[in-house]
Design an enzyme around this catalytic site. Sequence first.
Site, PDB file in Angstrom:
ATOM      1  CE  LYS A 153      -4.225   1.697   0.086  1.00  0.00           C
ATOM      2  NZ  LYS A 153      -5.054   1.626  -1.131  1.00  0.00           N
ATOM      3  CG  ASP A 192      -6.643  -0.621  -2.919  1.00  0.00           C
ATOM      4  OD1 ASP A 192      -5.425  -0.704  -3.111  1.00  0.00           O
ATOM      5  OD2 ASP A 192      -7.291   0.410  -3.184  1.00  0.00           O
ATOM      6  CG  ASP A 244      -4.092 -11.933   8.978  1.00  0.00           C
ATOM      7  OD1 ASP A 244      -4.564 -13.057   8.694  1.00  0.00           O
ATOM      8  OD2 ASP A 244      -4.175 -11.455  10.120  1.00  0.00           O
TER       9      ASP A 244
END
Length: 412
Positions: A217, A280, A304
């Site tokens: 990210k 994302d 995760d």
Amino acid sequence: MKIEMKNGKIVVPNEPTIAYIEGDGVGHDIFPEAKRVFDAAVAQVFSGKRKIEWRKLLAGGEAFEKTGDYLPEGTLTEISEALIAIKGPLMTPIGDGFRSINVSLRQKLDLFACVRPVEYFAGIDAPVKAPEKVDMMIFRENTEDIYAGIEFASGSAEAAKLIEFLAKELDVHKIRFPERSAIGVKPVSPDGTKRLVRAAFDYALQQGKQRVTFVHKGNIMKFTEGGFRKWAYEVAEEYPTFTKLAYEQLKNEQGVHIADEAKEKALAERRIYVDDVIADNFLQQIVLNPQNFDVVATLNLNGDYISDALAAQVGGIGIAPGANINYQTGHAIFEATHGTAPDIAGLNKANPSSLLLSGVMMFEYLGWQSVADCIKKALAQTLSEKQFTTDLGGQLSTSEFVDLIIENIQAV
């Protein structure tokens, strides 16, 4: 006999000692059954010339009952000496103080790589249209990011002190409600990143995989997630790779057709195609085009989310294996990735597939590939015949399911 690490390689005797932790809840149901499968496969492949010496260790609820400690120091010492361990699911104690036994094991033994293969097994009803397109290996950094556990509660003196330090010493005034905020720290280092990414590349080369993707990210967190991306590409320079940038340059210079040929030539030469994807967007892409990805390297929190999302695509976390490995010291813990499921504990209903497939990973790590193949083939055959435990829509008990797997092992 003891497994050893010599000259960077695991040395395994014919009768290696492997430490195990049954786990809590359904761990007591699935581990003895999984051990039956492991022993049956070893016996089938080696005809008695090799076998596992199992050594039980304590952690979780059973450990607390017997020692007053959820993770006894003796357990850590024995795993450290044994190098290899396998375990069922462990409870996370409720309340302040002890965060997670699993996280503690990873951090105290420096098991920096959480390795999660995800693939589909024929016969399982999955929630997506083409689950067979999912075949990935996730390398999740295991010791840094927010899982380092550096956080302070709202209203605590520690939180107030850290927020005050940020304001006075570093001129940070972006915390919207400084008087009431809980606060955490997200450490990401080049050291932690690079050893994880090297493990991903080594795996890709060993297995003939064609693509390594860095998921991050970095568009928002420039120095932590963005640092991960930067340092990952620095590692890529150590390997025979073919980057997205080089591919785009070839397209611009020579045209799409020639560029595609160049890319195919690079793959034929066992050069790995390397790219990165924003986290994302990656979660969208694994639903739309999962076949485009082979090996993924990512940070702790991203990993995760990703590994559980992928497990859901192929039928659920009940068939998702995992390992936590330090490739430098040789230490490794293989584990069921699901929870303790206390509602069905003791009922002989739990699905042991996650633990069985973690055992497959363990035998691959030991170099006993024929045993790993034997277990995986027998499990795949059982699932393809729609012989399921209740979580997958069947009626078999844990022990009945394992009986069928062992029958398939012995029929080879």
